[in-house]
Design a protein around this motif. Structure first.
Motif, mmCIF file in Angstrom:
data_model
loop_
_atom_site.group_PDB
_atom_site.id
_atom_site.type_symbol
_atom_site.label_atom_id
_atom_site.label_comp_id
_atom_site.label_asym_id
_atom_site.label_seq_id
_atom_site.Cartn_x
_atom_site.Cartn_y
_atom_site.Cartn_z
ATOM 1 N N ILE A 629 0.840 -1.205 0.000
ATOM 2 C CA ILE A 629 0.000 0.000 0.000
ATOM 3 C C ILE A 629 0.871 1.250 0.000
ATOM 4 C CG2 ILE A 629 -1.672 1.324 1.350
ATOM 5 C CD1 ILE A 629 -2.780 -1.406 2.349
ATOM 6 N N ALA A 630 1.915 1.241 0.826
ATOM 7 C CA ALA A 630 2.810 2.405 0.908
ATOM 8 C C ALA A 630 3.557 2.636 -0.396
ATOM 9 C CB ALA A 630 3.800 2.213 2.056
ATOM 10 N N ALA A 631 3.780 1.568 -1.161
ATOM 11 C CA ALA A 631 4.481 1.705 -2.441
ATOM 12 C C ALA A 631 3.577 2.271 -3.530
ATOM 13 C CB ALA A 631 5.036 0.351 -2.873
ATOM 14 N N GLY A 632 2.260 2.318 -3.271
ATOM 15 C CA GLY A 632 1.348 2.930 -4.232
ATOM 16 C C GLY A 632 0.478 1.968 -5.008
ATOM 17 N N ALA A 633 0.286 0.755 -4.518
ATOM 18 C CA ALA A 633 -0.579 -0.200 -5.214
ATOM 19 C C ALA A 633 -2.005 0.332 -5.279
ATOM 20 C CB ALA A 633 -0.557 -1.548 -4.503
#
Length: 749
Positions: A629-633
């Motif tokens: 989630i933090a990576a932008g998924a």
């Protein structure tokens, strides 16, 4: 596909006929289920966003072709039937065939499918294949969620896994698959080898039994400097050597090198085949079939865990994911103190790790990371989590997915290092040869061991060779790995209660995140490109005696493995998942399992997690999802059977936390309950553990079995417990120490 590759890695059936033995009625039911798993769909059925897919005519045609195609198309159902009979346990085969037979009858279909099989016309009850596709899909959805009749659920789950694996790995004689273009998958083209030589490094010492016959084998062995005699009466070829090594992987390769360097004549038996970089095709299906145990489809007895283990010259080191992590200090301390094995905290062992890393060319840096590792690193950085580079036995510039063998020739497996050293010192490697039984006799030496090992009897896997081999040696070393060494010891008559017990698997569950491709995306590449493992995050542990609760890394998932492991909710949903394949990043959560299983019979693995393992797995899964989630998924999920997922656009912390609170590792498909998981394992260890006495272990601190003098174990099975990290360095370092102790044993003998 590479233009030039080994025929065994090329794919296509040739003129081979199917031998599965399924009846016409059973095949009719199986074909109908395959159609449900991957059905034909109209073009407007999928929720496809134009920005996610090319709009040219070629892409539209391949997409339309993918939507039109079904897994019921010949030869997919026959390939599935073939795989069921070849790869499954006998009870699983019987279960599947009984269910298929029932579904081929009206009464059986009524019993299994209920009112959904009823029609408007006489005879009103339809057999499964005559039910509409829409209703068949509802039946399968119902069974995959059934809480109680789990054997029936397991049948549908097994067919789903095998059907999707077969469909997305099947290739024609040109190495092509009809779905690959649509889902954005390309087999790596011809790679330019770093080492431009086309020589076979082991040619000097290799004997490939698939190229031999009864009339040639004896002379081939003699030409390698071996003492060979033929017992015509018994049809046994007798071979004498100083040291016999069964298995050529991380343990066996090291043992062969150390013993041959000490001047001993070494023979290595390997049931797999020998391949070099120019042989590899990078085709998932044929490569899995040739390079992995049971073709990469090896399940525990309850189908809870799918196990990957190498089965080729070089063993796991030829196909593993290159991670070279030293044994954690806290693990060495535990083995030394709790297990009372000071060997693991000695300078001998620490020096062995350095020697191993030097020989296999371990490097610490990575100049370019692949898509999945970019995601892992960025997600950790955005959360302020520590993420480390993973040392590999290749150069820092290595950008290659080597799970099907390294076509560039850069990864330094045992077939390129230790075995090459052994062959240079006149070791002989016999491929396509399976050990059947160790030769044991009563021991009169008075050293406390009741038996003495004289060697092994073996058979070749080539039907043109009818004679058996009897190889006699001063020392015999079992290095077949944690899954094969225990059954071989037990079938040879050893009784130690620790043999086959204490099996650790480093169980794995996966999480995924979808990152649509766009011009401004910071993550470059596709899921199947680049080094497999170059980054690792350790989930912190509250226990001071442990380095971490779990580690999070990235896997190799070809389209077939991806499809087989992904949850199936409907045919339409699954085709949508496959169209997202190139940009769906997976993270694997690996735990250092406290529970243990057993393997006392070849191919029969029993295993179950305990509550501590489940809690550690849960912590790892939650951390992995936060990283994605933090990576932008734009969407994340798990592989739980119900397709657990979360769309990330516009959500807040409360929604994320609510989703994470619902994440929990489940039992297998055979256990009661609506939801279930399929676990994976690529690391097996501990099933012949080292111990200070025969009550504590199967072998002593020198690797020698407690029951038989001269019989040693030199593979991952001797490790006292799970390592908690990728175990290649630990296995090779342990083998290095044991091998040097065997040299001392031979010197005293």
């Amino acid at each position: 596909m590479r233009k030039e590759c080994h025929p065994l890695l090329r794919g296509g059936r040739g003129d081979n006929k199917y031998k599965h033995g399924f009846s016409t009625a059973e095949m009719e039911s199986l074909t109908s289920i395959c159609e449900v798993v991957l059905p034909p769909l109209p073009m407007d059925a999928l929720k496809i966003r134009k920005e996610d897919h090319d709009d040219d005519d070629s892409s539209n045609k391949s997409l339309q072709s993918f939507l039109d195609i079904s897994a019921s198309r010949y030869p997919i159902p026959h390939e599935v039937a073939e795989m069921i009979t070849k790869r499954s346990l006998i009870e699983t085969v019987i279960l599947i065939r009984v269910v298929l037979w029932l579904l081929a009858t009206r009464l059986g279909t009524l019993l299994l499918c209920g009112f959904l099989c009823l029609g408007e016309n006489w005879p009103y009850i339809n057999k499964f294949s005559n039910i509409s596709l829409e209703k068949r899909e509802k039946i399968m959805q119902k069974w995959l969620k059934h809480r109680f009749l789990t054997p029936i659920r397991l049948t549908f789950a097994c067919i789903k896994v095998l059907c999707l694996f077969v469909f997305f790995s099947w290739v024609d004689e040109n190495g092509d698959n009809p779905a690959w273009k649509a889902i954005g998958y390309e087999v790596p083209a011809d790679e330019k080898m770093t080492n431009t030589s086309n020589t076979r490094p082991l040619e000097k010492g290799i004997i490939e039994t698939m190229n031999e016959s009864d009339s040639t084998l004896q002379q081939s062995l003699a030409n390698k400097g071996l003492n060979v005699t033929l017992d015509s009466k018994s049809n046994i070829l007798k071979v004498k050597c100083d040291a016999l090594v069964v298995g050529s992987g991380c343990g066996g390769g090291v043992a062969a090198a150390v013993l041959s360097s000490a001047g001993h004549k070494v023979v290595v038996l390997e049931k797999g085949n020998y391949f070099t970089p120019q042989d590899y095709s990078s085709l998932e299906g044929p490569s899995m079939n040739q390079l992995y145990e049971t073709g990469g489809i090896l399940a525990s007895v309850d189908s809870r865990v799918l196990v990957l283990a190498g089965s080729t010259v070089g063993g796991g080191s030829a196909v593993n994911w290159s991670a070279c992590i030293k044994t954690p200090h806290k693990v060495l301390k535990e083995w030394s103190e709790s297990h009372k094995l000071p060997f693991f905290s000695s300078q001998e062992y620490l020096s062995a790790m350095e020697n191993v890393c030097e020989r296999i060319g371990v490097t610490e840096n990575c100049s370019q990371e692949g898509f999945q590792n970019q995601v892992l690193r960025k997600g950790c950085q955005n959360l302020g989590l520590k993420v480390d580079y993973v040392p590999r036995n290749s150069s820092g510039n290595h950008y290659c997915s080597c799970g099907y063998g390294c076509p560039k020739g850069e990864k330094q497996g045992t077939q390129d290092t230790w075995l090459a050293d052994a062959v240079e010192r006149d070791a002989v490697i016999i491929t396509g040869c399976k050990a059947e039984r160790f030769l044991l006799e009563s021991n009169r030496s008075g050293n406390g061991r009741k038996k003495k090992c004289l060697g092994v009897t073996a058979k070749t896997l080539n039907s043109r060779i009818t004679m058996k081999l009897q190889i006699e040696a001063k020392v015999t070393i079992s290095a077949g790995g944690a899954l094969l060494t225990p059954p071989l010891l037990i079938s040879s008559g050893l009784k130690n209660k620790n043999i086959g017990k204490n099996l650790h698997l480093h169980p794995v569950l996966m999480t995924w995140g979808y990152f649509p491709e766009s011009n401004d995306s910071e993550f470059k590449g596709k899921v199947y490109e680049g080094g497999i493992i170059t980054s690792v995050h350790k989930v912190p542990s509250p226990d001071s005696n442990s380095d971490s609760r779990a580690i999070i890394e990235t896997p190799l998932l070809g389209p077939a493995s991806f499809a087989a492991l992904c949850p199936w909710e409907s045919g339409q949903d699954f085709k949508e998942r496959m169209l997202n394949y190139p940009r769906t990043s997976h993270l694997i959560t690996i735990i250092r399992d406290m529970a243990c299983g057993q393997v006392t019979t070849e191919g029969r693995i029993s295993y179950k997690l305990n509550e501590v393992d489940k809690e550690n797995m849960k912590a790892g899964l939650k951390q992995a999802l936060r990283i994605l989630i933090a990576a932008g998924a734009v969407e994340v999920g798990t592989h739980r059977s119900d397709g657990q997922r979360l769309k990330c656009d516009g959500i807040g912390e409360n929604e994320v936390q609510e989703f994470l609170d619902s994440v929990c590792p489940m039992e297998g498909a055979l256990s009661p309950g609506e939801k279930w998981n399929i676990y994976s394992s690529a690391h097996q260890m501990g099933s012949c553990r080292m111990g200070v006495s025969e009550k504590e272990g199967a072998v002593d601190e020198n690797g020698e079995t407690w029951e038989a003098e001269g019989l040693f174990v030199c593979d991952a099975s001797v490790l006292p417990s799970a390592v908690g990290v990728n175990p290649m360095i630990t296995v090779q370092s342990t083998a290095y120490c044991i091998s040097n102790r065997i040299v001392d044993y031979l010197r005293r003998d």
